[in-house]
Design a protein around this motif. Structure first.
Motif, short mmCIF file in Angstrom:
data_model
loop_
_atom_site.label_atom_id
_atom_site.label_comp_id
_atom_site.label_asym_id
_atom_site.label_seq_id
_atom_site.Cartn_x
_atom_site.Cartn_y
_atom_site.Cartn_z
N ASP A 176 6.13 -1.76 -32.86
CA ASP A 176 7.55 -1.39 -32.96
C ASP A 176 7.72 -0.51 -34.20
OD1 ASP A 176 10.26 -1.30 -33.52
OD2 ASP A 176 10.58 -3.45 -33.20
N ILE A 177 8.17 0.70 -34.02
CA ILE A 177 8.26 1.65 -35.13
C ILE A 177 9.22 1.18 -36.22
CG2 ILE A 177 10.11 3.13 -34.16
CD1 ILE A 177 8.38 5.56 -35.12
N ASN A 182 19.43 11.16 -29.19
CA ASN A 182 20.01 12.12 -28.25
C ASN A 182 20.99 12.98 -29.05
OD1 ASN A 182 22.79 10.98 -28.09
ND2 ASN A 182 21.66 9.24 -27.26
N GLY A 191 19.38 3.71 -26.18
CA GLY A 191 18.40 2.64 -25.94
C GLY A 191 17.08 2.96 -26.62
N VAL A 210 13.83 3.58 -28.69
CA VAL A 210 13.63 3.69 -30.14
C VAL A 210 14.98 3.78 -30.85
CG1 VAL A 210 12.69 5.14 -31.98
CG2 VAL A 210 11.40 4.84 -29.86
N ASP A 211 15.85 4.59 -30.31
CA ASP A 211 17.17 4.82 -30.92
C ASP A 211 17.94 3.49 -31.07
OD1 ASP A 211 19.13 6.48 -31.90
OD2 ASP A 211 19.78 7.24 -29.95
N SER A 254 10.31 11.53 -26.14
CA SER A 254 10.62 11.94 -24.75
C SER A 254 9.85 11.18 -23.67
CB SER A 254 10.40 13.45 -24.53
OG SER A 254 11.45 14.20 -25.11
N THR A 255 9.00 10.21 -24.04
CA THR A 255 8.18 9.56 -23.00
C THR A 255 8.84 8.33 -22.39
OG1 THR A 255 7.00 8.17 -24.59
CG2 THR A 255 6.03 10.34 -24.08
N GLY A 256 10.05 8.00 -22.83
CA GLY A 256 10.75 6.85 -22.27
C GLY A 256 11.82 7.31 -21.30
N VAL A 257 13.06 7.15 -21.71
CA VAL A 257 14.21 7.53 -20.88
C VAL A 257 14.10 9.00 -20.42
CG1 VAL A 257 16.72 7.89 -20.97
CG2 VAL A 257 15.74 5.85 -21.98
N TYR A 258 13.51 9.84 -21.25
CA TYR A 258 13.44 11.28 -20.92
C TYR A 258 12.24 11.65 -20.05
CZ TYR A 258 17.40 12.24 -24.07
OH TYR A 258 18.63 12.28 -24.67
#
Ligand code: AR6
Length: 169
Positions: free
Chosen positions: A10-11, A24, A31, A33-34, A122-126
């Motif tokens: 977890d970052i 975003n 959601g 990381v954000d 960008s590898t999650g929701v995006y």
């Protein structure tokens, strides 16, 4: 020389000068990381994001750009918020995703940050494909001149960790 390291986890648990947030353009949270950054970092981060919106980014922070705030309660000095491209909208063009890493490092240099943690932007929701995102991330960091001494990729799951490991060789 910048050293690239990989960790799985977890970052928001990392201890570094700057943590990069996969934000975003609203800068108002979300959601992934954000969500984790704002949850663990506390309200000071959102308060500064709101001030930045009011002063500079009324139309939102453009995709591929980066901006820094306090890190609030995180074990870091700054959070660098960057807006990754949505895969479908970008047509897979690597330019904007590469720009996120480059711009974040530029902001890190302005701040004087020496250790910077990045998620797989960008590898999650995006929905950017992981292998391609890992290639772009590693190549961009390798080819960006910076005073940052350590770039730490913090990968959430096995799939991300393995993709970045393969790319790093
Ligand atoms: N630490 C490290 N990596 C994480 C964590 C964490 N705590 N949580 C998720 N990941 P995402 P994006 C991984 O969706 O694709 C938000 O709603 C995750 O498994 O966070 O750039 C924003 O507000 C994935 O591999 O970011 C935007 O609207 C990677 O981090 C949008 O999502 C990125 O997933 C941004 O989408």
């Amino acid at each position: 020389m910048t050293t690239i390291t990989l960790v799985q986890g977890d970052i928001t648990r990392e201890s570094v000068d700057a943590i990069v947030n996969a934000a975003n353009s609203s800068l108002l949270g979300g959601g992934g990381v954000d969500g984790a950054v704002h949850r663990r970092g506390g309200p000071a981060i959102l308060a500064e994001c709101r001030r930045l919106r009011a002063s500079h980014y009324g139309k939102g922070l453009p995709t591929g750009r980066a901006v820094a705030t306090t890190a609030g309660d995180l074990d870091a000095r700054w959070v660098i918020h960057t807006v990754g491209p949505v895969y479908q909208e970008s047509g897979g063009d690597p330019a904007l995703l590469a720009s996120c890493y480059r711009e974040s490092l530029r902001v890190a240099d302005e701040l004087g940050a020496r250790t910077v943690a990045f998620p797989a932007i960008s590898t999650g929701v995006y929905r950017w494909p992981m292998d391609d995102a890992a290639r772009i991330a590693v190549e961009t960091v390798r080819h960006t001149p910076t005073a940052v001494e350590e770039v730490r990729f913090v990968l959430f799951d096995d799939r991300a960790y393995e993709a970045f490991s393969r790319r790093l060789g």
